[in-house]
Enzyme design. Sequence first.
Site, PDB file in Angstrom:
ATOM      1  CG  ASP A 199      17.398  32.579  49.142  1.00 17.42           C
ATOM      2  OD1 ASP A 199      18.423  31.488  48.870  1.00 17.42           O
ATOM      3  OD2 ASP A 199      17.932  33.557  49.209  1.00 17.42           O
ATOM      4  CG  HIS A 222      15.337  27.066  49.005  1.00 14.29           C
ATOM      5  ND1 HIS A 222      16.445  26.451  48.378  1.00 14.29           N
ATOM      6  CD2 HIS A 222      15.798  28.287  49.444  1.00 14.29           C
ATOM      7  CE1 HIS A 222      17.502  27.163  48.465  1.00 14.29           C
ATOM      8  NE2 HIS A 222      17.308  28.224  49.251  1.00 14.29           N
ATOM      9  CG  ASP A 225      19.595  29.085  46.252  1.00 10.75           C
ATOM     10  OD1 ASP A 225      20.218  28.901  45.149  1.00 10.75           O
ATOM     11  OD2 ASP A 225      19.824  29.151  47.109  1.00 10.75           O
ATOM     12  CG  ASN A 233      24.014  28.334  46.284  1.00 13.35           C
ATOM     13  OD1 ASN A 233      23.361  29.405  46.539  1.00 13.35           O
ATOM     14  ND2 ASN A 233      23.839  27.252  46.928  1.00 13.35           N
ATOM     15  CG  HIS A 234      20.447  25.498  46.373  1.00 13.86           C
ATOM     16  ND1 HIS A 234      20.643  24.285  46.904  1.00 13.86           N
ATOM     17  CD2 HIS A 234      20.540  26.174  47.683  1.00 13.86           C
ATOM     18  CE1 HIS A 234      21.286  24.348  48.117  1.00 13.86           C
ATOM     19  NE2 HIS A 234      21.075  25.459  48.526  1.00 13.86           N
ATOM     20  CG  ASP A 240      21.206  21.656  44.505  1.00 17.34           C
ATOM     21  OD1 ASP A 240      22.578  22.114  44.655  1.00 17.34           O
ATOM     22  OD2 ASP A 240      20.432  22.203  45.371  1.00 17.34           O
ATOM     23  CG  HIS A 277      21.830  33.301  45.036  1.00 19.50           C
ATOM     24  ND1 HIS A 277      20.348  32.948  45.584  1.00 19.50           N
ATOM     25  CD2 HIS A 277      22.382  32.267  45.653  1.00 19.50           C
ATOM     26  CE1 HIS A 277      20.261  32.008  46.477  1.00 19.50           C
ATOM     27  NE2 HIS A 277      21.497  31.471  46.622  1.00 19.50           N
ATOM     28  CG  HIS A 286      23.737  32.851  49.176  1.00 20.24           C
ATOM     29  ND1 HIS A 286      23.853  31.404  48.692  1.00 20.24           N
ATOM     30  CD2 HIS A 286      25.125  32.970  49.664  1.00 20.24           C
ATOM     31  CE1 HIS A 286      24.748  31.015  49.188  1.00 20.24           C
ATOM     32  NE2 HIS A 286      25.663  31.771  49.557  1.00 20.24           N
ATOM     33  CD  GLN A 323      17.840  30.544  52.439  1.00 18.22           C
ATOM     34  OE1 GLN A 323      18.505  29.324  51.861  1.00 18.22           O
ATOM     35  NE2 GLN A 323      16.781  30.014  53.144  1.00 18.22           N
ATOM     36  NE  ARG A 337      20.652  29.467  57.035  1.00 15.81           N
ATOM     37  CZ  ARG A 337      21.032  29.424  55.824  1.00 15.81           C
ATOM     38  NH1 ARG A 337      20.375  28.400  54.830  1.00 15.81           N
ATOM     39  NH2 ARG A 337      22.154  30.112  55.129  1.00 15.81           N
ATOM     40  NE  ARG A 381      23.294  25.731  57.490  1.00 18.63           N
ATOM     41  CZ  ARG A 381      23.359  26.464  56.206  1.00 18.63           C
ATOM     42  NH1 ARG A 381      24.350  27.200  55.883  1.00 18.63           N
ATOM     43  NH2 ARG A 381      22.856  25.582  55.319  1.00 18.63           N
ATOM     44  NE  ARG A 408      18.928  22.914  52.602  1.00 20.94           N
ATOM     45  CZ  ARG A 408      19.896  23.943  52.451  1.00 20.94           C
ATOM     46  NH1 ARG A 408      20.959  24.094  52.799  1.00 20.94           N
ATOM     47  NH2 ARG A 408      19.218  25.203  51.739  1.00 20.94           N
TER      48      ARG A 408
END
Length: 553
Positions: free
Chosen positions: A45, A47, A88, A120-121, A124, A221, A256, A258, A378, A382, A413
């Site tokens: 992750d 990012h 990611d 998954n990212h 994007d 992930h 994933h 994190q 986060r 959420r 984010r």
Amino acid sequence: MNLHSGIALVPTLLAASLLAACSSAPQQTWKVDQSYKITVLHTNDHHGRFWQNKYGEYGLAARKTLIDSIREEVAAEGGSVLLLSGGDINTGVPESDLLDAEPDFKGMNMLGYDAMALGNHEFDNSLEVLAKQQQWAGFPFLSANIYQKSNGERKFKPYHMFDLQGVKVAVIGFTTEDTYKLVHPDNVADLEFRDPKLEAKHVIAELNQTEQPDLVFAVTHMGHYANAKHGVNAPGDVSLARSLKEGELDLIVGGHSQEPVCMEGPNMYTQTFKPGDECKPDKQNGTWIVQAYEWGKYVGRADYSFKNGEFTLDSYQLVPVNLKKKITVEGKKQRVFVQDEIPQNPEVLALLTPYQEQGQEQLGVNIAELSGRLVGDRNKVRFGQTNLGRLIATAHKERVNADFAVMNSGGVRASIEEGEVSYKDVLTVQPFSNTITYVDMSGSEVMDYLSVVAAMPVDTGAYAQFSGIGMEVVAGKVSEVVIGGKPLDEAASYRFTIPNFNASGGDGYPKITGHSGFVDTGFVDAEVLKAYLEQQSPVNAADYNDKGEISYK
């Protein structure tokens, strides 16, 4: 791993045929009674965090120095090193996002990564961008459970074999099944994300027939969920380990969710872990499971011994990469390194500096003044309505003159700190380049829509932030809906906004792109937020605080 037993030399045709079969199979290449040291280094992750943050924490240049020093130490002891990523790499920092993560993947190449799981990212962007990123990286992107719908074949390499001084290691990749609903549907229209648990059985059986590895690792992930309690998320690493025969998988290097996977007991996380603390990884069904939080804040280090087919964990730690803590000196707070500062590698720094400078020029211009903090953390956004979530929804609503707005919390984010706000701050909050859509629905249709969206669970990106609407949500049921200060009229028409990601069914939202009243404005979310902040400056964060319009009971 089981050792192959010898076959007695019996003078029969059957024995001769058995010997011929064994001689044609891959042969054991490690030496009996010799101990092999294998160190697995891992991150996940990332990012977009190729550069250190404003406090001098993490970044690829310091990570390179740390990894090189561990490699030298392990080599001096006659061991081998594998460097793996749980995926990611994309999405999170504007300087990276604007350049399709080119500095990140080229930097990882310089660090010598051996393989990574597709996160998954990574979807994007388009598959064309992903193919370009593979070229920049120069190491395998692995996923055994992603198939092309058009031809029924795997889209990516399922595994990669490594020879560590005669110990044969298979590394298999797996990607969360949730990917199809976490990215824009157009990017994965021809892809199918199959059950990793089933794919693992198939791949391991294939490997045992063809490669006969001594060790089988998975780089995933999928997320780590204690005791396999994954809730609304797709099953993660614990479920994967439990789905196989005991010991069939030796190690899972994950991502994933994190978080630092540090356990204080069976199926129990260590709640008080902080940088520099001891970390005990999870072990499920004979499989070690590790994860190194996020952003390159840590490099996970797992030191193993392999001897006569036995794989033993000698030590494990999460090594902080220039992380700092706050202390008070003479009444003043300051940040100090948790451990000794790790110097930045000059070659990596030379590679990355032009990218950082290019991004700074584009992003450093201030666009607004902010009083107070806009909360997008986060663990806040959420779980409840926050001022930043509500401000973003308000910006969308006003841009298209809608009655109310819905904003998924997974699209928020980061927070925005008090003071001057730059375009970089905006892009850090909204890095996905989603567009603003709206739909005109009857009040009755709105109630049906809210009955799904407003009931989305907390602790997921699907949890919704709202503007211009009030309601009560009791045990997942929506009532007392108020729009524009008036009770909802089922016969009236209402316009609301929603990011195109969610309008297309992302996060499990109802797909509304086929509705007769649906319009994709093409306005990019970050640009809409930037324009709103410019118009409202100076912005008072308290004006957007939760006033109890959305009541969950």
